[in-house]
Design a protein around this motif. Structure first.
Motif, mmCIF file in Angstrom:
data_model
loop_
_atom_site.group_PDB
_atom_site.id
_atom_site.type_symbol
_atom_site.label_atom_id
_atom_site.label_comp_id
_atom_site.label_asym_id
_atom_site.label_seq_id
_atom_site.Cartn_x
_atom_site.Cartn_y
_atom_site.Cartn_z
ATOM 1 N N LEU A 133 -1.441 -3.595 -0.654
ATOM 2 C CA LEU A 133 -1.333 -2.199 -1.087
ATOM 3 C C LEU A 133 -1.987 -1.226 -0.116
ATOM 4 O O LEU A 133 -2.522 -0.197 -0.519
ATOM 5 C CB LEU A 133 -1.946 -2.034 -2.478
ATOM 6 C CG LEU A 133 -1.143 -2.668 -3.597
ATOM 7 C CD1 LEU A 133 -1.879 -2.536 -4.918
ATOM 8 C CD2 LEU A 133 0.228 -2.039 -3.705
ATOM 9 N N LYS A 134 -1.920 -1.522 1.150
ATOM 10 C CA LYS A 134 -2.407 -0.580 2.159
ATOM 11 C C LYS A 134 -1.504 0.661 2.141
ATOM 12 O O LYS A 134 -0.351 0.594 1.716
ATOM 13 C CB LYS A 134 -2.378 -1.232 3.539
ATOM 14 C CG LYS A 134 -3.400 -2.323 3.694
ATOM 15 C CD LYS A 134 -3.345 -2.919 5.066
ATOM 16 C CE LYS A 134 -4.376 -4.018 5.179
ATOM 17 N NZ LYS A 134 -4.291 -4.714 6.446
ATOM 18 N N PRO A 135 -2.021 1.787 2.582
ATOM 19 C CA PRO A 135 -1.216 3.015 2.561
ATOM 20 C C PRO A 135 0.096 2.909 3.341
ATOM 21 O O PRO A 135 1.054 3.607 3.032
ATOM 22 C CB PRO A 135 -2.141 4.060 3.177
ATOM 23 C CG PRO A 135 -3.505 3.555 2.912
ATOM 24 C CD PRO A 135 -3.409 2.059 2.962
ATOM 25 N N THR A 136 0.170 2.035 4.326
ATOM 26 C CA THR A 136 1.421 1.908 5.083
ATOM 27 C C THR A 136 2.545 1.322 4.233
ATOM 28 O O THR A 136 3.721 1.529 4.540
ATOM 29 C CB THR A 136 1.205 1.017 6.318
ATOM 30 O OG1 THR A 136 0.691 -0.256 5.899
ATOM 31 C CG2 THR A 136 0.230 1.653 7.281
ATOM 32 N N ILE A 137 2.210 0.619 3.166
ATOM 33 C CA ILE A 137 3.221 0.040 2.283
ATOM 34 C C ILE A 137 3.990 1.144 1.551
ATOM 35 O O ILE A 137 5.160 1.001 1.240
ATOM 36 C CB ILE A 137 2.557 -0.917 1.262
ATOM 37 C CG1 ILE A 137 1.832 -2.058 1.977
ATOM 38 C CG2 ILE A 137 3.547 -1.454 0.261
ATOM 39 C CD1 ILE A 137 2.707 -2.882 2.874
ATOM 40 N N TRP A 138 3.346 2.257 1.290
ATOM 41 C CA TRP A 138 3.956 3.344 0.526
ATOM 42 C C TRP A 138 4.884 4.204 1.370
ATOM 43 O O TRP A 138 5.566 5.082 0.832
ATOM 44 C CB TRP A 138 2.863 4.220 -0.077
ATOM 45 C CG TRP A 138 2.086 3.524 -1.127
ATOM 46 C CD1 TRP A 138 1.005 2.718 -0.948
ATOM 47 C CD2 TRP A 138 2.336 3.540 -2.527
ATOM 48 N NE1 TRP A 138 0.563 2.241 -2.148
ATOM 49 C CE2 TRP A 138 1.366 2.736 -3.135
ATOM 50 C CE3 TRP A 138 3.289 4.167 -3.321
ATOM 51 C CZ2 TRP A 138 1.317 2.533 -4.500
ATOM 52 C CZ3 TRP A 138 3.234 3.970 -4.684
ATOM 53 C CH2 TRP A 138 2.262 3.161 -5.263
ATOM 54 N N ILE A 139 4.944 3.975 2.670
ATOM 55 C CA ILE A 139 5.765 4.821 3.538
ATOM 56 C C ILE A 139 7.243 4.683 3.203
ATOM 57 O O ILE A 139 7.961 5.682 3.070
ATOM 58 C CB ILE A 139 5.491 4.505 5.023
ATOM 59 C CG1 ILE A 139 4.077 4.950 5.390
ATOM 60 C CG2 ILE A 139 6.519 5.170 5.927
ATOM 61 C CD1 ILE A 139 3.650 4.545 6.781
ATOM 62 N N GLY A 140 7.734 3.463 3.040
ATOM 63 C CA GLY A 140 9.161 3.240 2.747
ATOM 64 C C GLY A 140 9.610 3.914 1.460
ATOM 65 O O GLY A 140 10.545 4.725 1.466
ATOM 66 N N PRO A 141 8.965 3.603 0.312
ATOM 67 C CA PRO A 141 9.368 4.275 -0.921
ATOM 68 C C PRO A 141 9.188 5.791 -0.877
ATOM 69 O O PRO A 141 9.992 6.533 -1.439
ATOM 70 C CB PRO A 141 8.462 3.652 -1.985
ATOM 71 C CG PRO A 141 8.041 2.358 -1.431
ATOM 72 C CD PRO A 141 8.000 2.530 0.052
ATOM 73 N N SER A 142 8.150 6.262 -0.181
ATOM 74 C CA SER A 142 7.928 7.707 -0.102
ATOM 75 C C SER A 142 9.022 8.397 0.704
ATOM 76 O O SER A 142 9.494 9.478 0.326
ATOM 77 C CB SER A 142 6.570 7.996 0.535
ATOM 78 O OG SER A 142 5.544 7.463 -0.264
#
Length: 162
Positions: free
Chosen positions: A88-97
Motif C-alpha cells: 500500500l505504498k503511495p505509488t500503488i494508488w497512481i493507477g486507480p487515481s
C-alpha cells in the motif's frame, strides 16, 4: 451527458479488466471499487439516481467493510502487516487515481451544469418505486441473492477459522 456515460463506461471496463488480472488482492480491490463507482456514474447518467447511490453505499461500501472484516478475521500477524505496508505504498494508488480523474472531472462538470432530468430526456426513479419493484415481482430474486450472500459469509467464516 453522453460524454460522461462513455467516459464512465471505458473506466468501468478497464478497471474491471485490471481487477481481474491482478494477483494482489488489495490492488484488485482498489480497481474493483473504481469499477463500481464508475458503474454508479453510469446509473446517474441514465437517470437512476437512487440506483447510483445504492451502488456506492451497498456495493462499494459493503465490499470495503467485508474486506476489512476478512482481514481482521484472518489475523495473520506481523509478517502480513509488513507485507500490506509494502503493497500500500503511495505509488500503488497512481493507477486507480489516474483512471478515476477523468471520471471525477466529468462528474463534477455535469453536477455543476444546471440541467434537470427532464432536460436530459430522463425520468427520475424514486426510492418508493424501486422498493415496490424489489419486493413485488422481484421478491424471489432478492431473497435468492440474500441467501447467496449468507452462504458466502458462512463459507468465509468456516474457511478462516482455525
Amino acid at each position: 451527458m453522453n460524454l460522461l456515460f462513455y467516459i464512465a463506461a471505458v473506466v468501468s471496463v478497464l478497471s474491471t479488466l485490471i481487477a481481474i488480472t491482478r494477483v494482489n488482492v488489495t490492488h484488485a480491490l482498489l480497481y474493483f471499487i473504481l469499477s463500481l463507482i464508475s458503474l454508479a456514474t453510469i446509473f446517474y447518467t441514465i437517470g437512476a439516481h437512487f440506483a447510483a447511490v445504492l451502488e456506492v453505499i451497498v456495493y462499494a461500501g459493503a465490499i470495503m467493510v467485508m474486506y476489512v472484516f476478512v482481514a481482521m478475521m484472518l489475523n495473520l500477524g506481523h509478517a502480513t502487516i509488513d507485507q500490506e505496508r509494502a503493497w500500500l505504498k503511495p505509488t500503488i494508488w497512481i493507477g486507480p487515481s489516474l483512471m478515476a480523474a477523468p471520471l471525477l472531472a466529468a462528474l463534477v462538470f455535469v453536477l455543476l451544469k444546471d440541467t434537470s432530468a427532464a432536460e436530459m430526456g430522463h425520468t427520475v426513479t424514486a426510492a418508493k418505486q424501486v422498493g415496490i419493484a424489489l419486493f413485488g415481482p422481484y421478491v424471489l430474486a432478492v431473497e435468492l441473492a440474500s441467501m447467496l450472500l449468507l452462504a458466502g459469509l458462512v463459507g468465509a467464516y468456516h474457511l478462516a477459522r482455525k
